[in-house]
Scaffold this active site. Structure first.
Site, short mmCIF file in Angstrom:
data_model
loop_
_atom_site.label_atom_id
_atom_site.label_comp_id
_atom_site.label_asym_id
_atom_site.label_seq_id
_atom_site.Cartn_x
_atom_site.Cartn_y
_atom_site.Cartn_z
CE LYS A 107 4.95 0.95 -2.51
NZ LYS A 107 4.11 1.85 -1.72
CB THR A 108 11.03 4.16 -1.39
OG1 THR A 108 10.00 4.29 -2.38
CG2 THR A 108 12.33 4.69 -1.95
CE LYS A 114 -3.94 1.79 2.68
NZ LYS A 114 -3.42 3.14 2.98
N GLY A 115 0.35 2.37 -0.50
CA GLY A 115 1.10 3.62 -0.50
C GLY A 115 1.40 4.12 0.91
CG ASP A 130 5.57 5.10 -6.85
OD1 ASP A 130 4.80 5.77 -7.56
OD2 ASP A 130 5.47 5.00 -5.62
#
Length: 358
Positions: free
Chosen positions: A34-35, A29-30, A58
């Site tokens: 994640k990065t 999910k945003g 992204d």
């Protein structure tokens, strides 16, 4: 639910030790980190692999922010490393640059616009073609939020549908295409040239798709936080990955609150209880997954040194700095409360003096 002894190790050591891995996707999910997680994973892999490439797919690129270095669509060596490269790919821009405004490419672009999703699929195929010509030991994908990622995994079928539609157009307008070929005096506009280009892309993406479905070569790491929406999104992602036959056996639960504050806070206590409810559900649903819990920090994890420092929690489970109910914890709490009382008394004295002067 399995006992703690039966649960797989709560680290990403299994990915580091799997030397056959070629593709590692990191998604979720945003806003769950994640990065940061993909950046740290690429740093860890660079210690054991000859060369590592991290790619951001992204559109809202954050790799440059995470590493505090500007990246483009060309692989760039990350500062301070000799074998870690990074690149940021924007599918829409890539596609606009990849296809020209004249000749067969322009005509192909116009036709592609009539097929939903095929422009991204074609640009993704072009990117994979580029990546395959480079000799990287492992490639880490920092993917867009879940919906975009699932679309990326559907690209092979999107291309197949596109080809089917192109064949329909060929059957309907075959005579018109032949006249256009004669009009331009060469085969650049020919139906075979157009279909040949799409077929070439389809071959590349099918080859990669075959690798994506091989658990020895590809795995997907799901990143989430211990909240309802994130749990729901992770479950959806795992189900879709299973449907696409893509291996996934690692979940990173980020921003976890650990009970290690000396002075208790009602807000933190309530948040920890809420988080624990969802942590229990994660362990119940994914008792055969490696679940790595990462602590919520008071500061951002940004820059090479911060990323390196935080990487230790990916390879060994995080241990809270204090343990409730011990003599050490009570002594530390008493000491902190004394200091807070001393500070409050000093502040009170300062305010009284100020009031007297007034």
């Amino acid at each position: 639910m399995a006992s703690n002894q039966d649960l797989p190790e709560g680290t990403l050591q299994n990915i580091v030790e799997q030397e056959s891995l070629k593709w590692v996707f990191v998604g979720g999910k945003g806003g769950v980190g994640k990065t940061t997680c993909s950046s740290i994973l690429s740093i860890i892999l660079s210690r054991v692999r000859s060369s590592v490439l991290i790619i951001s797919t992204d559109p809202a690129h954050n790799l440059s922010d995470a590493f505090q270095q500007r990246f483009t669509k060309t692989p760039t060596l990350v500062n301070g490393f000799s074998n870690l490269y990074a690149m940021e790919v924007d599918p829409t821009v890539e596609n606009e640059e990849a296809v020209g405004s004249d000749g067969m490419d322009g005509f192909l672009s116009e036709l592609a616009n009539a097929i939903p999703g095929i422009d991204e699929a074609m640009s993704f195929a072009e990117m994979l073609k580029l990546v395959q010509t480079m000799d990287y030991s492992v490639i880490v994908f920092d993917t867009a939020p879940t919906g975009h990622t699932l679309r990326l995994l559907q690209f092979p079928s999107t291309l197949e549908k596109g080809l089917a539609k192109m064949m329909t157009l060929k059957n309907k307008f075959g005579g018109l295409l032949s006249q256009m070929t004669r009009l331009f005096g060469d085969d650049e506009f020919g139906e075979d040239a157009i279909l040949g280009k799409l077929e070439g892309m389809k071959d590349v993406i099918e080859q990669v798709n075959k690798q994506f479905r091989d658990p020895d070569l590809t795995t997907f790491v799901c990143v989430c936080i211990p909240e309802f929406l994130s749990l729901y999104e992770t479950e959806r992602l795992v189900q879709e990955l299973t449907k696409f036959e893509i291996d996934t056996h690692n979940i990173i639960i980020n921003q976890v609150l650990f009970d290690e504050d000396v002075v208790e806070s009602k807000l933190l206590k309530a948040r920890m209880q809420m988080q624990q409810k969802y942590l229990d559900q994660f362990y119940m649903l994914y008792d055969d997954f490696h679940i790595t819990k990462l602590p919520l920090l008071p500061e951002e994890v940004c820059g090479i040194e911060s990323l390196k420092s935080f990487s230790c929690h990916f390879l060994s489970p995080y241990q809270p700095s204090i343990h409730r109910g011990t003599v050490e914890e009570l002594e530390k709490r008493v000491s902190t409360l004394r200091q807070q009382l001393k500070d409050a008394e000093a502040e009170l004295e300062r305010l009284r003096k100020g009031k007297q002067k007034a």
